[in-house]
Design a protein around this motif. Structure first.
Motif, PDB file in Angstrom:
ATOM      1  N   GLU A  29    -115.249  22.720   8.505  1.00 39.86           N
ATOM      2  CA  GLU A  29    -115.612  23.775   9.441  1.00 39.86           C
ATOM      3  C   GLU A  29    -116.200  23.172  10.725  1.00 39.86           C
ATOM      4  O   GLU A  29    -115.835  23.542  11.838  1.00 39.86           O
ATOM      5  N   LEU A  30    -117.098  22.199  10.533  1.00 40.17           N
ATOM      6  CA  LEU A  30    -117.699  21.526  11.692  1.00 40.17           C
ATOM      7  C   LEU A  30    -116.616  20.847  12.531  1.00 40.17           C
ATOM      8  O   LEU A  30    -116.600  20.956  13.762  1.00 40.17           O
ATOM      9  N   ALA A  31    -115.736  20.145  11.832  1.00 37.78           N
ATOM     10  CA  ALA A  31    -114.691  19.401  12.533  1.00 37.78           C
ATOM     11  C   ALA A  31    -113.863  20.328  13.389  1.00 37.78           C
ATOM     12  O   ALA A  31    -113.593  20.056  14.564  1.00 37.78           O
ATOM     13  N   LYS A  32    -113.473  21.457  12.815  1.00 43.23           N
ATOM     14  CA  LYS A  32    -112.615  22.373  13.559  1.00 43.23           C
ATOM     15  C   LYS A  32    -113.343  22.973  14.755  1.00 43.23           C
ATOM     16  O   LYS A  32    -112.769  23.133  15.825  1.00 43.23           O
ATOM     17  N   SER A  33    -114.623  23.295  14.586  1.00 43.32           N
ATOM     18  CA  SER A  33    -115.298  23.908  15.740  1.00 43.32           C
ATOM     19  C   SER A  33    -115.606  22.885  16.826  1.00 43.32           C
ATOM     20  O   SER A  33    -115.572  23.212  18.006  1.00 43.32           O
ATOM     21  N   ILE A  34    -115.843  21.621  16.440  1.00 44.43           N
ATOM     22  CA  ILE A  34    -116.067  20.603  17.480  1.00 44.43           C
ATOM     23  C   ILE A  34    -114.773  20.403  18.279  1.00 44.43           C
ATOM     24  O   ILE A  34    -114.790  20.313  19.504  1.00 44.43           O
ATOM     25  N   SER A  35    -113.646  20.335  17.554  1.00 43.57           N
ATOM     26  CA  SER A  35    -112.358  20.147  18.236  1.00 43.57           C
ATOM     27  C   SER A  35    -112.126  21.216  19.290  1.00 43.57           C
ATOM     28  O   SER A  35    -111.569  20.958  20.347  1.00 43.57           O
ATOM     29  N   LYS A  36    -112.558  22.438  18.955  1.00 42.70           N
ATOM     30  CA  LYS A  36    -112.287  23.542  19.869  1.00 42.70           C
ATOM     31  C   LYS A  36    -113.275  23.609  21.023  1.00 42.70           C
ATOM     32  O   LYS A  36    -112.943  24.077  22.089  1.00 42.70           O
ATOM     33  N   SER A  37    -114.509  23.137  20.798  1.00 47.11           N
ATOM     34  CA  SER A  37    -115.542  23.466  21.778  1.00 47.11           C
ATOM     35  C   SER A  37    -116.074  22.296  22.587  1.00 47.11           C
ATOM     36  O   SER A  37    -116.781  22.504  23.559  1.00 47.11           O
ATOM     37  N   ALA A  38    -115.745  21.046  22.225  1.00 49.45           N
ATOM     38  CA  ALA A  38    -116.327  19.935  22.973  1.00 49.45           C
ATOM     39  C   ALA A  38    -115.768  19.892  24.385  1.00 49.45           C
ATOM     40  O   ALA A  38    -114.670  20.382  24.649  1.00 49.45           O
ATOM     41  N   LEU A  39    -116.537  19.287  25.285  1.00 49.53           N
ATOM     42  CA  LEU A  39    -116.194  19.298  26.706  1.00 49.53           C
ATOM     43  C   LEU A  39    -115.002  18.396  27.024  1.00 49.53           C
ATOM     44  O   LEU A  39    -114.082  18.781  27.724  1.00 49.53           O
ATOM     45  N   CYS A  40    -115.046  17.181  26.527  1.00 54.21           N
ATOM     46  CA  CYS A  40    -114.012  16.239  26.955  1.00 54.21           C
ATOM     47  C   CYS A  40    -113.128  15.812  25.784  1.00 54.21           C
ATOM     48  O   CYS A  40    -113.398  16.126  24.633  1.00 54.21           O
ATOM     49  N   GLY A  41    -112.104  15.072  26.124  1.00 54.29           N
ATOM     50  CA  GLY A  41    -111.143  14.614  25.128  1.00 54.29           C
ATOM     51  C   GLY A  41    -111.782  13.823  24.008  1.00 54.29           C
ATOM     52  O   GLY A  41    -111.359  13.916  22.853  1.00 54.29           O
ATOM     53  N   LEU A  42    -112.792  13.065  24.328  1.00 55.17           N
ATOM     54  CA  LEU A  42    -113.402  12.229  23.289  1.00 55.17           C
ATOM     55  C   LEU A  42    -114.115  13.075  22.247  1.00 55.17           C
ATOM     56  O   LEU A  42    -114.041  12.808  21.049  1.00 55.17           O
ATOM     57  N   GLY A  43    -114.807  14.101  22.709  1.00 54.08           N
ATOM     58  CA  GLY A  43    -115.497  14.993  21.781  1.00 54.08           C
ATOM     59  C   GLY A  43    -114.511  15.807  20.962  1.00 54.08           C
ATOM     60  O   GLY A  43    -114.642  15.956  19.745  1.00 54.08           O
TER      61      GLY A  43
END
Lengths: 597, 128
Positions: A490-504
């Motif tokens: 769940e964390l992984a999926k929400s980080i993928s969607k919400s981080a600012l840059c490509g690295l996040g």
């Protein structure tokens, strides 16, 4: 002009330099002089050959004899035997330690024959500190062609038609990027080079800059002409001292020859090039963070759009490409887009350089045509996995990528197939994992890296990756609970969607891809409290099989914590509370009476 | 540098110097340089070959060394290998003969028959 009958090429890349290749070069000069061969034999310092595992490497031409693992002490023998008497020194030839036939020439070594070298065309062939040698290999001809025979739009069209895609990771079409920048209105435009190679284990950009710096300079000048820019900047990490040094020399030489600066080749076009040193933060490899760092500010990414081609460095239209992308440009201009399209696959044209590492025989740099399978890289070029171990997975794309398991070994490597498999091309790091690697541990390693390198600007990356790492630490220390794997997902999926840059956005990839292919390993950790690969120490236990133990007491004497006890000639036992799981007992037991589980 | 002509000049000049590192399509010269060859004077022969090639701008012809071929009594031995792999073996060479081989064989394509191993063996037999 003097003609030398033999050329001794000695690798002076970072890898070989750290194994004393500079001493080897000075020894060659010394012994060649002693044998009065200085008018017959020329010693040349060159860039990386790619076979770093076997370094330091010396190649003697015209035969192309390749010597591996040369030490400064071996030089006297090579000079006296090979250069004086013409007999190759067998014990130092590539492949001498294997049962297979010994190859005298690097043209016959499978490691090289399977490769297709475009970006690395001059690495290990020319002296990177000599602009004349680059020119001899058609260097700066592409620039001359562009400036005299092509309009800027024709240059862009040629690059677009070549279907070259960015070699830094994301794979954006280079020609389209140039077109956007050319279309942008502005009095000043910039051409930037991303030499902030940050993926753990990746070193192709460093090797290109060390072995062939002029190719990048030439390509950046071409890009400048194409988009209408007169200024170029190379952002390179300060921890690449040899690359920085060679770039400086190359820029100076190009300026002296009038191939950089005012009125290049008398055509009226001017282009100047400067170096900017980065402090080695991973995030500065992200394009917006890189430009912010060049501007003198804290290296943090910003929201796109506007894209750099519209509003980039100092707010001006900017083209930013990776080192390897640039290294392809002069060849494309000279040989044409059509030629480039004959190499590679339908959607990925050309070649890709991979830095192959991990559990593989031929650690080093390989450049392969797109569409080559992973199996060919690992087994044919890479020489397979040492000690007869089984291939488990290949990690590509560094902290933004993922793992490709054994069942996909025959997948052709290209941008889209790798993405489909849940990994990515990335900058080209390729780490081979064998049966002794724990996939949860690998995911943890990359997460540790991301947590360390997160710039902290956006919460999903700053906080989210940290929470993910905590979960992984919990799982690997044997405290995993039901629901932890789901929480990770769940964390992984929400980080993928919400981080600012490509690295996040890509930071959770190592977890997602290992979960996709090796979920059973996660489950074994969480539910059975077992690490199938025997890596996670907290879950490891050493046991003595009573039936096999003869009570010799050897293990008890070797145990550093005196955790093993037992009477003479009676089966011994391990006190689990004292055991530090070093494994010495298992190694020392002559009766295979100790097992790990 | 002011012009593309100058760039081309550098390229042509350097290409010759770097020819040693390229694969050659034409002739290849091999000099026997084991102890026997060196003692019989192979080194001045090789120097003469290199000088002569350089004089004639034939830097594309690699000069390499090899070990003892086995007929030590005929050293110094020089072999000229053509693109098709055919081999001409010259024996009892000296500097002047070396220069002749470059001029006649390498440049003009005419084998110096009188210097070949066949001629030397014939001569030896007739003496007997």
């Amino acid at each position: 002009m003097h003609f030398y009958r033999a050329h001794v090429l000695c690798c002076a890349g970072t890898g070989c330099t750290s194994s004393k290749s500079l001493d080897i070069i000075s020894n060659f000069e010394k012994y060649i002089k002693e044998n009065q061969l200085e008018n017959e034999v020329k010693v040349i310092k060159t860039g990386c050959f790619g076979l770093c595992a076997e370094g330091p490497i010396v190649v003697v031409y015209p035969e192309g004899t390749m010597y591996v693992r040369v030490s400064p002490a071996d030089v006297k023998e090579i000079v006296e035997e090979h250069l004086v008497k013409g007999r190759a020194v067998q014990r130092l030839l590539a492949g001498h330690d294997k049962t297979a036939e010994v190859s005298q020439s690097l043209d016959n070594i499978e490691f090289f024959t399977r490769q297709k070298r475009i970006a690395l065309r001059n690495c290990g062939v020319i002296n990177p500190e000599c602009i004349d040698e680059y020119i001899a290999r058609d260097g700066y001809s592409a620039l001359a062609k562009v400036l005299t025979q092509m309009t800027p739009q024709q240059v862009i069209d040629e690059v677009t038609a070549s279907n070259l895609r960015g070699r830094g990771g994301a794979g954006f079409p280079t020609g389209r990027k140039w077109q956007f920048a050319a279309n942008s209105k502005g009095d000043i435009k910039y051409v930037c080079c991303n030499a902030d190679e940050g993926d753990p284990g990746a070193f192709m950009d460093r090797s290109i800059l060390e072995g062939d710096p002029h190719s990048v300079i030439e390509a950046m000048t071409i890009a400048g002409y194409a988009i209408g820019a007169n200024h170029g900047l190379i952002y390179i990490r300060a921890e690449y001292p040899i690359a920085v040094q060679r770039l400086k020399i190359a820029i100076q030489q190009a300026n002296e020859y009038g191939l950089l600066g005012e009125n290049i080749l008398g055509t009226g076009f001017s282009f100047d090039l400067q170096i900017r040193l980065g402090a080695g933060a991973f995030v500065c490899g992200e394009e917006t963070a890189l430009m912010t760092s060049i501007e003198g500010k804290r290296g943090e990414p910003r929201v796109r759009p506007p894209f750099p081609a519209v509003k980039g460095l100092f707010g001006k239209p900017t083209v930013l490409n990776n080192v390897e992308t640039y290294a392809n440009i002069p060849v494309i201009i000279l040989k044409g887009a059509e030629w480039f399209n004959t190499i590679g696959t339908e959607r990925s044209k050309g070649t890709k350089v991979f830095a192959v590492g991990g559990n593989i025989v031929n650690t080093g740099l390989v450049e392969i045509a797109m569409g080559t399978t992973l199996r060919e890289i690992v087994y044919d070029i890479g020489g397979g996995i040492p000690n007869g171990k089984k291939f488990k997975a290949a990690q590509t794309g560094g902290p933004s990528g993922g793992c490709i398991p054994a069942e996909h070994l025959d997948t052709p490597i290209e941008y889209d197939t790798l993405t489909k498999l849940g990994s990515m091309m990335g900058s080209g790091g390729l780490i081979v994992l064998d049966e002794d690697n724990c996939m949860v541990d690998i995911a943890k390693f990359f997460l540790e890296f991301t947590v360390d390198e997160s710039c902290g600007k956006c919460p999903p990356c700053r906080i989210g990756t940290k929470r993910m790492l905590e979960l992984l630490e919990k799982i690997t220390s044997g405290d995993g609970e039901d629901g932890d794997i789901e929480k990770l997902e769940e964390l992984a999926k929400s980080i993928s969607k919400s981080a600012l840059c490509g690295l996040g956005q890509t930071a959770p990839n190592p977890v997602l891809s290992t979960l996709r292919y090796f979920r059973h390993e996660y489950e074994a950790h969480v539910y059975d409290k077992k690490c199938p690969a025997g890596v996670c120490k907290a879950m490891l236990h050493y046991h003595i099989i009573a039936d096999k133990c003869i009570g010799c007491g050897l293990c008890a004497r070797k145990c550093p914590t005196s955790a093993i006890s037992g009477d003479k000639k009676q089966p011994h036992v391990i006190d689990q509370s004292k055991c530090i799981k070093c494994g010495v007992c298992m190694e020392s037991c002559k009766f295979a009476a100790i097992y790990r589980g | 540098m002011k012009s593309i002509q100058e760039l081309e000049e550098i390229r042509n000049r350097m290409r010759d110097q770097m020819a040693t590192r390229e694969k050659s399509g034409g002739y290849r010269i091999v000099v026997g340089m084991a102890t026997c060859g060196i003692a019989a004077g192979a080194r001045p022969v090789m120097r003469a070959l290199i000088e002569e090639l350089q004089k004639r701008n034939r830097n594309d012809v690699p000069v390499t060394m090899t070990g003892c071929i086995g007929v030590c009594r005929l050293e110094p031995i020089v072999e000229v290998i053509a693109a098709d792999g055919s081999k001409t073996t010259y024996v009892k060479m000296d500097e002047n003969k070396a220069r002749r081989v470059v001029a006649e064989h390498i440049i003009n394509g005419n084998v110096c028959v009188d210097l070949t191993i066949g001629a030397a063996e014939k001569q030896a037999k007739s003496k007997e």
